[in-house]
Design a protein around this motif. Structure first.
Motif, PDB file in Angstrom:
ATOM      1  N   SER A 248      -6.655  -1.972   2.438  1.00 55.93           N
ATOM      2  CA  SER A 248      -7.315  -3.357   1.976  1.00 55.93           C
ATOM      3  C   SER A 248      -7.810  -2.914   0.466  1.00 55.93           C
ATOM      4  O   SER A 248      -8.938  -2.376   1.165  1.00 55.93           O
ATOM      5  N   GLU A 249      -7.694  -2.612  -0.348  1.00 55.51           N
ATOM      6  CA  GLU A 249      -8.510  -2.375  -1.471  1.00 55.51           C
ATOM      7  C   GLU A 249      -9.847  -3.260  -1.441  1.00 55.51           C
ATOM      8  O   GLU A 249     -10.624  -2.896  -1.441  1.00 55.51           O
ATOM      9  N   LEU A 250      -9.681  -4.887  -1.556  1.00 54.93           N
ATOM     10  CA  LEU A 250     -10.453  -6.256  -2.048  1.00 54.93           C
ATOM     11  C   LEU A 250     -10.667  -6.725  -0.645  1.00 54.93           C
ATOM     12  O   LEU A 250      -9.551  -7.055  -0.023  1.00 54.93           O
ATOM     13  N   LEU A 251     -11.540  -7.241   0.288  1.00 56.93           N
ATOM     14  CA  LEU A 251     -11.820  -7.914   0.840  1.00 56.93           C
ATOM     15  C   LEU A 251     -13.467  -8.653   0.659  1.00 56.93           C
ATOM     16  O   LEU A 251     -13.767  -9.266   1.186  1.00 56.93           O
ATOM     17  N   PHE A 252     -12.217 -10.087   1.036  1.00 59.87           N
ATOM     18  CA  PHE A 252     -13.073 -11.278   0.694  1.00 59.87           C
ATOM     19  C   PHE A 252     -13.579 -12.129   2.167  1.00 59.87           C
ATOM     20  O   PHE A 252     -12.720 -12.209   3.106  1.00 59.87           O
ATOM     21  N   ILE A 253     -14.192 -12.143   2.472  1.00 60.76           N
ATOM     22  CA  ILE A 253     -15.126 -12.633   4.149  1.00 60.76           C
ATOM     23  C   ILE A 253     -15.489 -14.015   3.930  1.00 60.76           C
ATOM     24  O   ILE A 253     -15.992 -14.647   3.622  1.00 60.76           O
ATOM     25  N   THR A 254     -15.086 -14.446   5.804  1.00 55.24           N
ATOM     26  CA  THR A 254     -15.810 -16.131   5.098  1.00 55.24           C
ATOM     27  C   THR A 254     -17.332 -16.417   6.100  1.00 55.24           C
ATOM     28  O   THR A 254     -18.090 -17.347   5.499  1.00 55.24           O
ATOM     29  N   GLU A 255     -17.776 -15.434   6.526  1.00 55.34           N
ATOM     30  CA  GLU A 255     -19.165 -15.649   7.297  1.00 55.34           C
ATOM     31  C   GLU A 255     -19.036 -13.792   7.178  1.00 55.34           C
ATOM     32  O   GLU A 255     -18.674 -12.980   7.082  1.00 55.34           O
ATOM     33  N   ARG A 256     -20.945 -14.354   7.702  1.00 60.69           N
ATOM     34  CA  ARG A 256     -21.340 -12.939   7.043  1.00 60.69           C
ATOM     35  C   ARG A 256     -20.744 -11.593   8.451  1.00 60.69           C
ATOM     36  O   ARG A 256     -21.124 -10.603   8.555  1.00 60.69           O
TER      37      ARG A 256
ATOM     38  N   VAL B  77       0.886  -1.631   0.054  1.00 65.24           N
ATOM     39  CA  VAL B  77       0.111   0.040   0.204  1.00 65.24           C
ATOM     40  C   VAL B  77       0.774   0.793  -0.141  1.00 65.24           C
ATOM     41  O   VAL B  77       0.437   2.194  -0.596  1.00 65.24           O
ATOM     42  N   LYS B  78       1.898   0.923   0.447  1.00 65.60           N
ATOM     43  CA  LYS B  78       3.105   2.218   0.974  1.00 65.60           C
ATOM     44  C   LYS B  78       3.285   2.805  -0.732  1.00 65.60           C
ATOM     45  O   LYS B  78       3.858   3.717  -0.911  1.00 65.60           O
TER      46      LYS B  78
ATOM     47  N   GLY C 153     -13.152  -2.967 -12.259  1.00 63.56           N
ATOM     48  CA  GLY C 153     -12.691  -1.491 -11.375  1.00 63.56           C
ATOM     49  C   GLY C 153     -13.644  -1.676  -9.872  1.00 63.56           C
ATOM     50  O   GLY C 153     -14.381  -2.683 -10.806  1.00 63.56           O
ATOM     51  N   LEU C 154     -13.237  -1.192  -8.744  1.00 69.03           N
ATOM     52  CA  LEU C 154     -14.798  -0.993  -8.244  1.00 69.03           C
ATOM     53  C   LEU C 154     -15.061  -0.195  -8.326  1.00 69.03           C
ATOM     54  O   LEU C 154     -15.255   1.095  -8.905  1.00 69.03           O
TER      55      LEU C 154
ATOM     56  N   ILE D  50      -4.945  -7.311  -1.406  1.00 61.34           N
ATOM     57  CA  ILE D  50      -6.728  -7.917  -1.831  1.00 61.34           C
ATOM     58  C   ILE D  50      -6.427  -8.986  -0.147  1.00 61.34           C
ATOM     59  O   ILE D  50      -5.391  -9.949   0.156  1.00 61.34           O
ATOM     60  N   HIS D  51      -7.284  -8.692   0.153  1.00 63.69           N
ATOM     61  CA  HIS D  51      -7.592  -9.767   2.006  1.00 63.69           C
ATOM     62  C   HIS D  51      -7.747 -10.661   1.920  1.00 63.69           C
ATOM     63  O   HIS D  51      -9.570 -10.392   1.598  1.00 63.69           O
ATOM     64  N   VAL D  52      -7.989 -12.117   0.992  1.00 64.98           N
ATOM     65  CA  VAL D  52      -9.002 -13.283   1.883  1.00 64.98           C
ATOM     66  C   VAL D  52      -8.992 -13.665   3.054  1.00 64.98           C
ATOM     67  O   VAL D  52      -7.667 -13.413   3.837  1.00 64.98           O
TER      68      VAL D  52
END
Length: 387
Positions: A153-161, A120-121, A383-384, A127-129
């Motif tokens: 993180s720019e894009l964050l993937f979650i495992t539970e709600r 990020v710097k 893109g987002l 991207i964080h899984v």
């Protein structure tokens, strides 16, 4: 509405980072899903060397079908500060040469935060899984790593709600969050038929007779500093283990840190009984084989809490909290802390009733990595969209 795209630096390229064995189980299905996309992505794997046992690392890579790393930083051991700093210094030179479109990190180890900070710097999106998990215990180094990695993180993937609620509360914009499920369960699904049976594990240990006359077995794993670095806490845990073993034999694959602390504190003789089998650290397929046929698992591992829920095996968590609440709310996990009486009470209840049956959580279907790869490719192309 604003379209936020990663930098256009030639072909879409992803630099994937692993640092410790829990990362390997999470990265294996992601690498396979990227590979299935063909030439649309240029993917490289960086191993920081945070877990530096070469033989064990090779065993995990081979068992999980992970390609050998393109780059190994060979950081090795050290304090949290030294390890994080060394990863940052060595990873910066990698970024200077590779110029990736994004850096993908998994989990919550020191390497996760270190590589995310460097990226990020230098203006490279992260991207964080496995984002959004929270124990709400800032005394855990992993909790600090989780919170800070998510913030940058720019894009964050979650495992539970519950991960979404945690991230929104911390100011993460909703359009950056994707609920995809649990990649650890992808790995479990893919490897369950290849799991090494308990009979083979006992044979390899020359302990074929260990379970003769017994109705099943328990598993114990413990490695967290809060459990093994204090002599009184570790002694109490071992004494509780001894009591349980009088009712059900225990198999104890021993983490190197735990083994060293047991020796340091002179506690070796506590578990020197025929009903406790002490083993060296297990490979992934061996550990999976042990878990799938166990009657109960006692652990301080976050990943094992998830795996036991997926397998339907009762789990007693030897911590006062969990960053994976779905394993308690929907799964087979019960939080016991380190109180010996509470652990024994929960154990006795499991022996009497069979324990919590639980259910498989949403999107723990073996397809999380496929969803992740598709989302990343769409993001790289389009893109987002922020509102």
């Amino acid at each position: 509405m604003q379209i936020i795209k990663p930098p256009a630096l030639g072909p879409h390229s992803i630099l994937c980072v692993v640092g410790a064995r829990p990362n390997f189980m999470k990265m294996a299905p992601i690498m396979a899903a990227f590979d299935a996309l063909g030439p649309e992505l240029d993917v490289s794997l960086v191993h920081t060397g945070q877990h530096y046992d070469v033989a064990m690392n090779h065993q995990y890579f081979e068992a999980l079908g992970i390609p050998q790393p393109d780059i190994n930083l060979d950081v090795g051991s050290g304090s949290h500060t030294a390890q994080t700093a060394n990863v940052m210094l060595r990873f910066e030179s990698v970024l200077n040469k590779k110029h990736p479109s994004a850096v993908l990190v998994v989990g919550d180890v020191n390497s996760t935060l270190a590589c995310a900070l460097v990226a990020v710097k230098k203006g490279v999106p992260v991207i964080h899984v496995e984002a959004g998990l929270r124990s709400f215990d800032r005394a855990m180094p992993e909790e600090i790593n989780r919170v800070l990695t998510d913030q940058i993180s720019e894009l964050l993937f979650i495992t539970e709600r519950s991960g979404r609620e945690n991230l929104l509360r911390e100011g993460i914009a909703e359009y950056r969050i994707r609920f995809v499920g649990n990649v650890m369960i992808d790995t479990l699904h893919h490897n369950l038929e290849k799991a090494v049976p308990i009979s083979k594990i006992l044979q390899n240990a020359n302990k074929e007779e260990f379970l003769v006359g017994h109705d099943g077995y328990a598993i114990l794993t413990a490695h967290r500093p809060s459990n093994v670095d204090d002599p009184d806490t570790l002694r109490s845990l071992l004494q509780t283990t001894l009591k349980i073993s009088t009712k059900l034999p225990i198999i104890f694959p021993m983490h190197p840190r735990t083994r060293d602390m047991i020796q340091k504190f002179g506690l070796n003789k506590i578990l020197d009984v025929p009903t406790v089998l002490q083993l060296p650290p297990m490979g992934y397929l061996e550990m999976l084989g042990l878990m799938k046929d166990a009657r109960v698992v006692l652990t301080d591992s976050g990943g094992i809490q998830e795996e036991t829920t997926a397998l339907g095996i009762p789990c007693i968590t030897l911590r006062n909290n969990t960053e994976r609440p779905i394993t308690v709310d929907e799964g087979t996990n019960t939080i016991a802390g380190l109180d010996s009486e509470k652990i024994l009470t929960i154990f006795d209840e499991i022996m009497l009733t069979g324990g919590k049956t639980g259910r498989i959580p949403e999107f723990w279907d073996g397809q999380a990595s496929t969803r992740i790869a598709a989302e990343i490719l769409d993001w790289l192309k389009n893109g987002l969209q922020s509102k």
